[in-house]
Design a protein around this motif. Structure first.
Motif, PDB file in Angstrom:
ATOM      1  N   ALA A   1       0.843  -1.200   0.000  1.00 24.62           N
ATOM      2  CA  ALA A   1       0.000   0.000   0.000  1.00 24.62           C
ATOM      3  C   ALA A   1       0.879   1.251   0.000  1.00 24.62           C
ATOM      4  N   ALA A   2       1.954   1.231   0.798  1.00 28.76           N
ATOM      5  CA  ALA A   2       2.843   2.406   0.871  1.00 28.76           C
ATOM      6  C   ALA A   2       3.562   2.609  -0.463  1.00 28.76           C
ATOM      7  N   LEU A   3       3.987   1.507  -1.075  1.00 27.96           N
ATOM      8  CA  LEU A   3       4.685   1.618  -2.366  1.00 27.96           C
ATOM      9  C   LEU A   3       3.748   2.181  -3.428  1.00 27.96           C
ATOM     10  N   ARG A   4       2.513   1.688  -3.425  1.00 24.26           N
ATOM     11  CA  ARG A   4       1.559   2.162  -4.415  1.00 24.26           C
ATOM     12  C   ARG A   4       1.253   3.631  -4.210  1.00 24.26           C
ATOM     13  N   ALA A   5       1.057   3.996  -2.956  1.00 21.95           N
ATOM     14  CA  ALA A   5       0.713   5.391  -2.656  1.00 21.95           C
ATOM     15  C   ALA A   5       1.831   6.325  -3.103  1.00 21.95           C
ATOM     16  N   ASN A   6       3.062   5.810  -3.126  1.00 21.25           N
ATOM     17  CA  ASN A   6       4.205   6.644  -3.514  1.00 21.25           C
ATOM     18  C   ASN A   6       4.727   6.311  -4.909  1.00 21.25           C
ATOM     19  N   ARG A   7       3.870   5.709  -5.727  1.00 22.96           N
ATOM     20  CA  ARG A   7       4.217   5.317  -7.103  1.00 22.96           C
ATOM     21  C   ARG A   7       5.566   4.618  -7.172  1.00 22.96           C
ATOM     22  N   TRP A   8       5.778   3.722  -6.279  1.00 26.35           N
ATOM     23  CA  TRP A   8       6.977   2.885  -6.217  1.00 26.35           C
ATOM     24  C   TRP A   8       8.255   3.661  -5.899  1.00 26.35           C
TER      25      TRP A   8
ATOM     26  N   LYS B   1      20.479  -9.096  -9.890  1.00 22.03           N
ATOM     27  CA  LYS B   1      20.305  -8.184 -11.020  1.00 22.03           C
ATOM     28  C   LYS B   1      18.904  -8.343 -11.571  1.00 22.03           C
ATOM     29  N   ASN B   2      18.228  -7.246 -11.838  1.00 20.93           N
ATOM     30  CA  ASN B   2      17.005  -7.388 -12.596  1.00 20.93           C
ATOM     31  C   ASN B   2      16.999  -6.362 -13.717  1.00 20.93           C
ATOM     32  N   SER B   3      16.019  -6.562 -14.606  1.00 21.99           N
ATOM     33  CA  SER B   3      16.100  -5.809 -15.851  1.00 21.99           C
ATOM     34  C   SER B   3      15.781  -4.330 -15.691  1.00 21.99           C
ATOM     35  N   PHE B   4      15.409  -3.891 -14.487  1.00 20.45           N
ATOM     36  CA  PHE B   4      15.196  -2.455 -14.402  1.00 20.45           C
ATOM     37  C   PHE B   4      16.169  -1.781 -13.440  1.00 20.45           C
ATOM     38  N   GLY B   5      17.345  -2.371 -13.346  1.00 20.69           N
ATOM     39  CA  GLY B   5      18.490  -1.686 -12.777  1.00 20.69           C
ATOM     40  C   GLY B   5      18.389  -1.193 -11.352  1.00 20.69           C
ATOM     41  N   SER B   6      19.112  -0.119 -11.097  1.00 23.44           N
ATOM     42  CA  SER B   6      19.249   0.330  -9.717  1.00 23.44           C
ATOM     43  C   SER B   6      17.985   1.035  -9.217  1.00 23.44           C
ATOM     44  N   PRO B   7      17.748   0.968  -7.941  1.00 26.77           N
ATOM     45  CA  PRO B   7      16.558   1.611  -7.411  1.00 26.77           C
ATOM     46  C   PRO B   7      16.606   3.128  -7.627  1.00 26.77           C
ATOM     47  N   ARG B   8      15.436   3.701  -7.921  1.00 26.26           N
ATOM     48  CA  ARG B   8      15.389   5.114  -8.185  1.00 26.26           C
ATOM     49  C   ARG B   8      14.872   5.869  -6.966  1.00 26.26           C
ATOM     50  N   GLY B   9      14.041   5.154  -6.215  1.00 27.08           N
ATOM     51  CA  GLY B   9      13.337   5.846  -5.151  1.00 27.08           C
ATOM     52  C   GLY B   9      14.156   6.052  -3.905  1.00 27.08           C
TER      53      GLY B   9
ATOM     54  N   ARG C   1      10.662   4.175  -3.513  1.00 25.77           N
ATOM     55  CA  ARG C   1      10.919   3.414  -2.290  1.00 25.77           C
ATOM     56  C   ARG C   1      11.485   4.273  -1.167  1.00 25.77           C
ATOM     57  N   ARG C   2      12.190   5.347  -1.543  1.00 26.24           N
ATOM     58  CA  ARG C   2      12.709   6.225  -0.495  1.00 26.24           C
ATOM     59  C   ARG C   2      11.558   6.903   0.259  1.00 26.24           C
ATOM     60  N   LYS C   3      10.611   7.428  -0.532  1.00 22.98           N
ATOM     61  CA  LYS C   3       9.447   8.097   0.089  1.00 22.98           C
ATOM     62  C   LYS C   3       8.634   7.092   0.912  1.00 22.98           C
ATOM     63  N   ALA C   4       8.472   5.869   0.342  1.00 24.57           N
ATOM     64  CA  ALA C   4       7.688   4.848   1.059  1.00 24.57           C
ATOM     65  C   ALA C   4       8.355   4.518   2.392  1.00 24.57           C
ATOM     66  N   ALA C   5       9.705   4.415   2.378  1.00 24.27           N
ATOM     67  CA  ALA C   5      10.424   4.093   3.618  1.00 24.27           C
ATOM     68  C   ALA C   5      10.212   5.191   4.659  1.00 24.27           C
ATOM     69  N   GLN C   6      10.278   6.462   4.189  1.00 29.06           N
ATOM     70  CA  GLN C   6      10.054   7.581   5.128  1.00 29.06           C
ATOM     71  C   GLN C   6       8.667   7.478   5.758  1.00 29.06           C
ATOM     72  N   GLU C   7       7.695   7.166   4.908  1.00 30.23           N
ATOM     73  CA  GLU C   7       6.320   7.074   5.398  1.00 30.23           C
ATOM     74  C   GLU C   7       6.162   5.944   6.412  1.00 30.23           C
TER      75      GLU C   7
ATOM     76  N   TYR D   1      15.671   2.950   4.397  1.00 31.70           N
ATOM     77  CA  TYR D   1      15.546   2.552   2.999  1.00 31.70           C
ATOM     78  C   TYR D   1      16.050   1.114   2.809  1.00 31.70           C
ATOM     79  N   ARG D   2      17.193   0.826   3.445  1.00 33.88           N
ATOM     80  CA  ARG D   2      17.773  -0.525   3.304  1.00 33.88           C
ATOM     81  C   ARG D   2      16.850  -1.607   3.840  1.00 33.88           C
ATOM     82  N   LEU D   3      16.234  -1.302   4.983  1.00 35.09           N
ATOM     83  CA  LEU D   3      15.325  -2.291   5.570  1.00 35.09           C
ATOM     84  C   LEU D   3      14.111  -2.511   4.653  1.00 35.09           C
ATOM     85  N   LEU D   4      13.649  -1.440   4.047  1.00 34.27           N
ATOM     86  CA  LEU D   4      12.501  -1.584   3.137  1.00 34.27           C
ATOM     87  C   LEU D   4      12.876  -2.482   1.953  1.00 34.27           C
TER      88      LEU D   4
END
Ligand code: ADP
Ligand code: MG
Length: 348
Positions: free
Chosen positions: A303-310, A340-348, A312-318, A323-326
């Motif tokens: 729910a937090a990820l969706r609310a923050n459009r994925w 490794k996944n096809s969409f690379g490094s985290p942006r959030g 992850r930094r914002k979701a972790a704050q919320e 961030y690492r724990l999230l």
């Protein structure tokens, strides 16, 4: 989006279903599909009967066509019979054909589908839907490849490769008296089981990109590229309609856009509200509570990820966690694949 007004009209379900011709296959890199590919490659070289199992939309027909195209009978026809769509009484005439005048309405002679499949492949889709009488007739034919058209004395014979598909558990059907065990042994010489899409989440981004490219080419349309957020989100969906649902979603994205439409029909990820309590009197409280906490945690994180459009930094704050724990929890909950996944490094 560079599509005409006509193209923007919402396509009907059959249009979507036909959007991507089932003549190509993408195996993907998940462990489950690597195994399917290995076995399918071996099986294709032989002529033995194959039973393809797996849920609706998991790619049974696509795989059957691929096996046919790579088999010794590739030059022959691939003849598909949708067992669920043909009522029991009509199946015999459809399979074996009839002579003119054999019954009311038989205005001209019609060869059976098995004749078309001579030196090719006969693909019986939805085999569990055959009634018991049709199962007996099919079994007789499979014993020696001999049959007669309805209303004809002449015994004919064909040589055909048999493939059957089902999304039901045939052993259960046998136990319930709905499926003949002897027919089961004849069609189940080798079995290929296709996974659900949620059991191969790591393949979702590559499949989405593949369908996007194919769809753009097919409809001569240019669509917005898929964003990282959408790809993430797609990896979390449960996809009850499996690959068919994914490919239809991408078709919608290309034809009517925007990205949100990809997920239009999809159910949100299903997380069991309560863990399954065994009925045998043993209730391991500690384990069940742990499972319940994990399930709730997964829901809250989603729910937090969706609310923050994925993001992850914002979701972790919320969520008031690091961030690492999230990231750890996202992986632990199976919401994202490790490594490794096809969409690379985290942006959030
Ligand atoms: N491995 C695959 N590679 C590419 N497209 C696939 C694959 N599996 C399924 N599809 C797509 O999903 C749709 C449904 O697949 P299908 O084989 O009809 O599923 P099933 O027979 O299991 O219900 C196909 O029309 C095709 O567009
Ligand atoms: Mg099918």
């Amino acid at each position: 989006m560079n599509v005409s007004a006509e193209r923007k009209k919402k396509p009907t379900a059959p249009e979507l279903a036909n959007a991507l011709p089932p003549d190509e296959i993408l195996f993907g890199r998940s462990g489950a599909m690597k195994e399917v590919r290995k076995r399918a490659t071996k099986i294709a070289r032989t002529n033995i009967p194959v039973l393809l199992c797996g849920p609706k939309g998991s790619g049974k027909e696509v795989l059957a066509r691929w096996i046919h195209a790579h088999s010794p009978v590739a030059n022959g026809q691939f003849v598909k019979i949708n067992c669920a769509a043909i009522p029991g009484t009509l199946l015999e005439s459809e399979l074996f054909g009839f002579e003119k005048g054999a019954f009311t309405g038989a205005h001209s002679t019609k060869p059976g589908r098995v004749e078309l499949a001579h030196n090719g492949t006969l693909f019986l889709d939805g085999i569990a839907d055959l009634d018991l009488a049709s199962q007996s007739k099919l079994l007789q034919f499979l014993q020696d490849g001999r049959f007669s058209r309805i209303g004809d004395e002449l015994e004919r014979s064909v040589d055909t490769r048999l493939m059957c598909a089902t999304d039901k558990d045939l052993e259960e059907e046998i136990a319930e008296g709905k499926f003949r065990a002897d027919l089961y042994y004849r069609i189940n010489v080798v079995r290929l089981k296709l996974p659900t899409l949620r059991d191969r989440r790591e393949d979702i981004p590559a499949m989405a990109e593949y369908f996007l490219a194919r769809c753009q080419e097919q409809f001569k349309a240019q669509a917005e590229p898929l964003t990282m957020e959408t790809l993430h989100y797609m990896q979390c969906m449960d996809w009850p309609g499996n690959i068919r649902e994914l490919s239809n979603g991408i078709a919608r994205h290309v034809l009517i856009g925007p990205e949100a439409t990809i997920l239009e029909d999809s159910s949100l990820p299903v997380t069991p509200a309560l863990p399954h309590v065994p009925a045998n009197g043993v209730v391991p409280l500690k384990r069940l509570c742990k499972e319940a906490i994990r399930a709730s945690e997964k829901n809250i994180i989603l729910a937090a990820l969706r609310a923050n459009r994925w993001n992850r930094r914002k979701a972790a704050q919320e969520l008031k966690i690091s961030y690492r724990l999230l990231i750890y929890k996202i992986r632990d909950a199976g919401l994202m694949t490790k490594g490794k996944n096809s969409f690379g490094s985290p942006r959030g």
